[in-house]
Scaffold this active site. Structure first.
Site, PDB file in Angstrom:
ATOM      1  N   GLY A 179      18.975  22.779  10.235  1.00  0.00           N
ATOM      2  CA  GLY A 179      18.741  22.955  11.674  1.00  0.00           C
ATOM      3  C   GLY A 179      19.794  22.231  12.505  1.00  0.00           C
ATOM      4  O   GLY A 179      19.527  21.825  13.637  1.00  0.00           O
TER       5      GLY A 179
ATOM      6  N   TYR B 130       2.627  12.509  15.275  1.00  0.00           N
ATOM      7  CA  TYR B 130       1.339  13.111  14.902  1.00  0.00           C
ATOM      8  C   TYR B 130       1.282  13.476  13.411  1.00  0.00           C
ATOM      9  O   TYR B 130       0.301  14.057  12.958  1.00  0.00           O
ATOM     10  CB  TYR B 130       0.950  14.274  15.824  1.00  0.00           C
ATOM     11  CG  TYR B 130       1.887  15.463  15.909  1.00  0.00           C
ATOM     12  CD1 TYR B 130       2.132  16.275  14.803  1.00  0.00           C
ATOM     13  CD2 TYR B 130       2.474  15.809  17.115  1.00  0.00           C
ATOM     14  CE1 TYR B 130       2.959  17.371  14.880  1.00  0.00           C
ATOM     15  CE2 TYR B 130       3.314  16.916  17.220  1.00  0.00           C
ATOM     16  CZ  TYR B 130       3.549  17.689  16.093  1.00  0.00           C
ATOM     17  OH  TYR B 130       4.370  18.786  16.174  1.00  0.00           O
TER      18      TYR B 130
END
Ligand code: HXC
Ligand code: NAP
Length: 291
Positions: A20, A154
């Site tokens: 990425g 998270y």
């Protein structure tokens, strides 16, 4: 700080694969690695985007940046990408698992295919790249290697409305801690970074689209009252892939301005209390008598 942290040649001689790496945070980290003397390989699905980034960063930094198309969900494409990187640069020293997919949605609206898409990119993609390079390094007895995984805060708190991503990032964190122990004997270190909000087009278009950006201004959740600067993340990543962090293994470093702890703290909402309200509260609390 928005300037680079490490000395100029801190990554000289290293070859780094950044999944990425054509956009967003991957691009920002790649740029800094090139400035520090590394050879970089950026990889993702869109070769045109990758090539444009590679050309731009080579011109800007004078470094070597190879663009290789690869869908990290497909192990045979990952193996080919790794072989092409080695054919060009002779070796790979660092894998940065940064590629991700994500979008905001109530979970009950998701198809099984939607879950599969995110878990495929984030968890299986990170597993595929780590496995392909790990097997290569171990078989060839190459040491002083690093895997750095980009997760989120998270990954350990969980988060509603991004459940496929939370599920996948938790898996990546578990892989980080597991292999940090198992593969240390082969000279492979493995760490993770958990960024808070660092605005990128890829993330913001999918997580806070349209006027949600003003409505849910993410900096308001951060005790430091600002979002992250890409160079701040690049500085941390460069340290963690460099030899300076040689004794850091199996950790996850949070870079979020205190955001997740602010959400977790029982009384964080008292931030909204004014000085005069505190005067009243203090009087009430001091006046409290046990019966
Ligand atoms: C519900 C959706 C959906 C949506 C896609 N799907 N978008 N479901 N709501 N908004 C479903 C589709 O219907 C399909 O299921 C499945 O997901 C796969 O969709 P495709 O479009 O075929 O997938 P693909 O082309 O592989 O694209 C993957 C993608 C896309 C994740 C959907 O957004 C992408 O390419 N993202 C890459 C970049 C990215 O996401 N960057 C942000 C990272 S941000 P069916 O069942 O119909 O086949 C991040 C930061 C977190 O991680 C922390 C921030 C603070
Ligand atoms: P981004 O620009 O959208 O980056 C995601 C990258 O992943 C894209 O370059 C994309 O390229 C690539 N990718 C997606 N699917 C792929 C696949 N199947 N195979 C190979 N590559 C694939 O988003 P970003 O904000 O920079 O995110 C980078 C990382 O930071 C992610 O791991 C994200 O979870 C993490 N993160 C970001 C934030 C934030 O605030 N921005 C916060 C916490 C964590 P292609 O489309 O060309 O494949």
């Amino acid at each position: 700080m928005t300037t680079g942290m490490l000395r100029d040649d801190a990554l000289k001689g290293k070859t780094i694969i950044i999944t990425g790496g054509g956009t967003g945070l991957g691009k920002a980290m790649t740029k800094y690695f090139l400035q520090l003397g590394a050879n970089c390989v950026i990889t993702s699905r869109k070769l045109d985007v990758l090539q444009k980034t590679a050309d731009e960063l080579e011109a800007e930094t004078g470094g070597k940046c190879l663009a290789l198309q690869c869908d990290v969900r497909l192990y045979h494409e990952v193996e080919r990408m790794v072989n092409d990187a080695i054919a060009t640069f002779g070796k790979v020293d660092v894998l940065l698992n940064n590629a991700a997919g994500n979008f905001i949605s109530p979970t009950e609206r998701l198809s099984a295919g939607a879950f599969k898409a995110i878990i495929g990119i984030v968890l299986e993609g990170s597993v595929n790249c780590t496995l392909a390079l790990g097997k290569h390094w171990i078989a060839n007895k190459e040491t002083n290697k690093v895997v750095l995984n980009i997760v989120t805060t998270y990954a350990w708190t969980g988060s509603p409305y991004v459940v496929p991503s939370a599920t996948a990032k938790a898996g990546v964190l578990a892989m980080t801690r597991s292999l940090a122990v198992e593969w240390a004997k082969y000279g492979i270190r493995m760490n993770a970074i958990a960024p808070g909000p660092f605005p990128t087009k890829g993330a913001w278009d999918r997580l806070v689209p349209g006027d949600l950006q003003e409505k849910f201004d993410l900096k308001n959740r951060v005790p430091l009252k600002r979002v992250g600067e890409h160079q701040e993340l690049a500085n941390l990543a460069a340290y963690l892939v460099s030899d300076f962090s040689g004794y850091v293994n199996g950790d996850v470093i949070t870079i979020d301005g205190g955001e997740w702890l602010n959400g977790a703290g029982e009384f964080s909402m008292f931030e909204a209390v004014s000085e005069s309200q505190w005067d009243d509260i203090e009087k009430m609390v001091r006046g409290a008598k046990s019966e």
